[in-house]
Design a protein around this motif. Structure first.
Motif, short mmCIF file in Angstrom:
data_model
loop_
_atom_site.label_atom_id
_atom_site.label_comp_id
_atom_site.label_asym_id
_atom_site.label_seq_id
_atom_site.Cartn_x
_atom_site.Cartn_y
_atom_site.Cartn_z
N GLN A 39 45.35 37.36 48.13
CA GLN A 39 45.00 37.82 49.50
C GLN A 39 46.25 38.20 50.28
O GLN A 39 46.28 39.22 50.98
N ILE A 40 47.32 37.38 50.10
CA ILE A 40 48.57 37.69 50.80
C ILE A 40 49.16 38.98 50.26
O ILE A 40 49.65 39.83 51.01
N LEU A 41 49.11 39.16 48.95
CA LEU A 41 49.63 40.38 48.34
C LEU A 41 48.88 41.59 48.86
O LEU A 41 49.48 42.62 49.20
N SER A 42 47.54 41.51 48.98
CA SER A 42 46.74 42.65 49.44
C SER A 42 47.08 43.01 50.89
O SER A 42 47.27 44.17 51.23
N SER A 43 47.18 41.95 51.73
CA SER A 43 47.49 42.23 53.14
C SER A 43 48.91 42.78 53.29
O SER A 43 49.16 43.64 54.15
N ARG A 44 49.84 42.35 52.45
CA ARG A 44 51.22 42.84 52.53
C ARG A 44 51.31 44.30 52.15
O ARG A 44 52.01 45.09 52.79
#
Length: 845
Positions: free
Chosen positions: A113-118
């Motif tokens: 999720q963090i990777l996608s938002s980044r």
């Protein structure tokens, strides 16, 4: 117009993580390309510029920092955002990323999720980055090192924001992990206590008790019930409760159809507690399985909601697994104990059976009359039996460990070769050899041996069976010699029988011719022929003596008196160069034999001894008593006549043949070879035996043994009566040989008898049936066609009771048989015409 699909370039050397990133980003709708190294990723970026780059830092060859620098310094790619994937273990990692121009960091292990938002954030702020003017480089000192940061403020801000967000995420994860760790610690402690208790259990009952007690150590558990299968039932095996002052009723029977879901997880349900109005309790049901078989159920209950979370489910599944394993181990342990008990009993029985078998084998081993010897791998003596100890005179104290060659004064070559055969793993069978034992005696041995081979095929010893066949071989040789002599005797007797028939015809015709010629000039020639025929008759008599078929006239002989008379004859016969000694003990028993034949036999042996001493010597005749070597007279005593000379001796090779007819050890022309054959035949026919011992250059001793008169089994046979001559008689002559028949008929007619001659018994009976009356029946005893001479005589005397019978035979057996039978008189062939006339005359005396 088609919407632009952002492209992402991934640089990752790990195939697993690269495939995971590609799959995840593809699902989010990005166009994804990947490279296995920094150099490969840079080449792809130059050819197909991506919208964003995600690169691992640690890669072979070109790492993530260098890739970022190359991208940021390449025209057309300088605005491309770069996300570096790192563990963020040091602040220098962030500064190194800023120096390389990185736009963001993702810390491993990353959150999707963090990777996608980044990625979304960097793509949206890309236009803002383009409008920002590059400022002066920043100089930063950390840990004594100076770093020059040329990144734009927005880039630095993005990097710091991403770093902060990552730190917050890590803190939350750390706090959650601390809570899970605390809970896991309690769970682990409960599992450890459970495992520790279960490891001490040896029976299913112990497992049930420990499981019910130690299940209360699991967080949130207050009550436990455990059921175990017994045949087709599932009774309560153990229960335990915490608080409330005592055990509670069992509200949880085993669920029908199984206590676990299809995926093997415990079933959880809520119920209203009986000890608190409105209070909810949780119940967990777990099936205990051994393979595909359900062997029990564990029920747990408690008020804590934690019993239903994921950790608790895994814990309960682990508890069920541990209990199942413990049940399997306890069941196996109980089974093994039973098996061990049974096996121990069987082993004790086997040990006892083996002990008894060993004792039996040992008894057989020692009782064997064959010498049994066990050798080790070096062919040294290991064990032996009683027969081996007696045969080889093995010393118990010193023999063990000695080489096998110590059994013999000189090891036989055959055994040395046999030892090599055993070492090669092959058996030795049927080996016969002559060997000199260590004691000095020479024996004939029969050897069989088996090698002992271990599982690796190595030679570890041998078992040897040694049978002393010396005595047996001597007996076999004696039996062979006796059989040979018997065969030669039968042949000789048959020849003599036929020879006697020929001589009967010759002598009879010569007698008739001499009667008719008177003083004719040819009479001299006929006398010579007659004397030659009579000498032939004497040869035939000697042959019959060897064949034990000569007519004997046995009587009780006074040995001392006979030897006294024989001394006078021997002294004149042996000559002055031979010193004669005769020793007869007092009270020597009488013997039952033909006195003429006995004197002839002793004379024959004495003359042979004289001939063996051409330069003179000593000849001793000793009379003694001893056992009679004849199985027909067991225990019978005999009189032994030993004739010993000091002559040249007989060669060993000749000893076996000296009693054969026509075999002589004398020079050519100095012996007929019938003397010892006559002695042998007379002795055997009289129920005795004769042996010989000889040594070259020392002399020879013959021992002639005859039955003593003390035996009740020996009785003198009746002897045919002798009477005066009679006148002419009517005679029925039955003789199959035409020449002999014509000669006898002419002889009888010359004496004035009336003769009717026929060739067989049937013709004779037919002549009587015609009414003819005969005074004498003269018939051949051994008629070739039935009936025999004796049967014919019986039939004739039935028809003619006054008819006298005279039988003729060329063999002694028939003569002796009829003499013992006492029925008819038998005249032996060949005979002179006067003997025939006298026999007929005697029938009427």
């Amino acid at each position: 117009m088609t919407a632009h699909v952002p492209s992402v370039l991934i640089a990752e050397d790990s195939p697993t993580q690269r495939a995971q990133l590609v799959g995840f980003l593809t699902q989010l709708g990005y166009s994804v390309s990947s490279a296995r190294s920094g150099g490969e990723a840079y080449a792809i970026a130059v050819e197909h510029p991506p919208d964003i780059v995600i690169s691992d830092i640690l890669m072979p060859g070109m790492d993530g920092y260098e890739l970022c620098q190359r991208i940021k310094s390449t025209a057309g790619l300088e605005e491309t955002p770069v996300i570096l994937v790192t563990s963020l273990s040091q602040p220098q990692d962030v500064l190194a990323g800023l120096e390389a121009g990185a736009d963001s960091f993702i810390i491993k292990p990353y959150d999707e999720q963090i990777l996608s938002s980044r990625i979304t954030y960097l793509l949206k702020n890309r236009r803002l980055r383009r409008s920002e003017i590059s400022g002066e480089p920043l100089e930063v000192e950390i840990g004594g090192e100076r770093h020059h940061v040329t990144a734009r403020r927005q880039q630095i801000l993005d990097l710091l924001i991403s770093t902060y967000a990552q730190a917050v995420h890590l803190f939350s994860a750390l706090d959650q992990g601390r809570q899970e760790l605390s809970q896991s610690y309690e769970v682990l402690r409960a599992l450890y206590d459970m495992t520790d208790g279960l490891n001490r259990c040896h029976t299913p009952s112990d497992v049930a008790t420990v499981s019910a007690v130690r299940s209360l150590g699991i967080p949130g558990v207050r009550d436990s019930w455990l059921y175990l299968r017994e045949d087709d039932a599932m009774p309560l095996a153990s229960q335990h409760h915490q608080g409330r002052g005592g055990p509670r009723p069992d509200p949880f029977p085993p669920p029908i159809g199984g206590g676990e879901g299809s995926e093997g997880v415990p079933l959880i349900r809520e119920f209203e507690s009986a000890w608190g109005r409105g209070a909810l309790w949780h119940h967990a049901s777990m099936a205990l399985r051994l393979g595909q078989r359900t062997v029990g159920y564990l029920h747990l209950a408690g008020p804590d909601l934690a019993i239903s979370d994921e950790v608790a489910l895994r814990t309960l599944a682990g508890v069920a697994s541990q209990i199942s394993i413990a049940l399997e181990r306890a069941t196996l342990h109980t089974h093994l104990e039973n098996e061990v008990r049974k096996r121990t009993q069987r082993l004790q029985e086997e040990v006892e059976e083996r002990r008894q078998a060993t004792e039996t084998i040992s008894a057989i081993f020692n009782a064997s009359p064959v010498a049994l010897v066990s050798l080790d791998s070096h062919l040294r003596l290991a064990t032996w039996n009683r027969a081996a100890r007696n045969s080889f005179h093995i010393d118990e104290a010193t023999a063990r460990g000695k080489p096998w060659t110590d059994f013999f004064s000189t090891p036989p070559r055959e055994l040395e070769r046999a030892a090599g055969t055993l070492r090669s793993g092959m058996e030795v069978t049927g080996l016969e050899l002559r060997a000199a034992l260590a004691s000095g005696t020479e024996r004939m041995l029969h050897v069989d041996a088996e090698p002992l081979i271990d599982t690796d095929g190595e030679f570890r010893g041998a078992v040897i069976a040694i049978d002393d066949i010396t005595d047996r071989r001597q007996v076999m040789e004696q039996l062979h010699q006796a059989q040979k002599m018997e065969a030669v005797g039968n042949l000789t007797g048959g020849i003599a029988h036929d020879f006697n028939n020929l001589l009967t015809s010759i002598i009879g015709n010569l007698d008739l011719a001499l009667l008719k010629l008177g003083a004719h000039a040819a009479r001299t020639h006929l006398d010579i022929a007659l004397r030659a025929s009579l000498r032939g008759s004497e040869v035939s008599r000697k042959l019959l003596a060897f064949a034990r078929k000569q007519p004997l006239e046995p009587s009780a002989i006074d040995v001392a008196g006979m030897m006294g008379e024989l001394r006078i004859l021997l002294e004149s016969t042996l000559g002055s160069r031979v010193r004669l000694s005769i020793l007869v003990p007092p009270n020597v028993p009488k013997v039952y034999a033909d006195p003429v034949q006995l004197e002839s036999a002793i004379m024959n042996l004495a003359i042979n001894g004289r001939d063996a001493m051409p330069s003179g010597g000593s000849l001793g005749i000793t009379v003694s008593t001893g056992p009679l070597d004849d199985p027909a007279y067991p225990g019978q005593q005999g009189v032994v006549f030993a004739v010993a000379d000091t002559g040249t001796g007989i060669q060993p090779a000749h000893l076996e043949r000296i009693f054969e007819p026509f075999f002589t050890t004398k020079e050519k022309g100095k012996g007929t070879g019938l003397g010892l054959a006559m002695v042998y035949g007379f002795t055997r026919q009289s129920g005795g035996s004769i042996t010989v011992d000889s040594e070259m250059g020392t002399g020879t001793t013959f021992r002639l043994t005859l039955p003593a008169m003390s035996s009740p089994d020996i009785a003198p046979p009746p002897v045919a009566s002798v009477g005066a001559a009679a006148g002419g008689r009517a005679i029925l002559l039955v003789e199959a040989n035409e020449e002999i028949r014509d000669t006898i008929r002419a002889t009888l007619e010359g004496f004035g008898h009336v003769v009717q001659a026929v060739g067989g018994a049937d013709e004779a009976l037919a002549a009587i049936d015609t009414g003819e009356r005969f005074e004498v029946l003269l018939a051949e005893l051994g008629l070739q066609a039935a009936p025999s001479g004796c049967n014919l005589a019986d039939r004739v005397t039935e028809r003619l009771p006054d008819c006298r019978v005279l039988l003729m035979s060329s063999t002694a057996e028939a003569v002796e048989h009829e003499a013992k039978r006492g029925a008819y008189t038998v005249l032996g062939k060949p005979f002179r015409i006067n003997d025939l006339q006298k026999a007929i005359t005697d029938l009427f005396s």
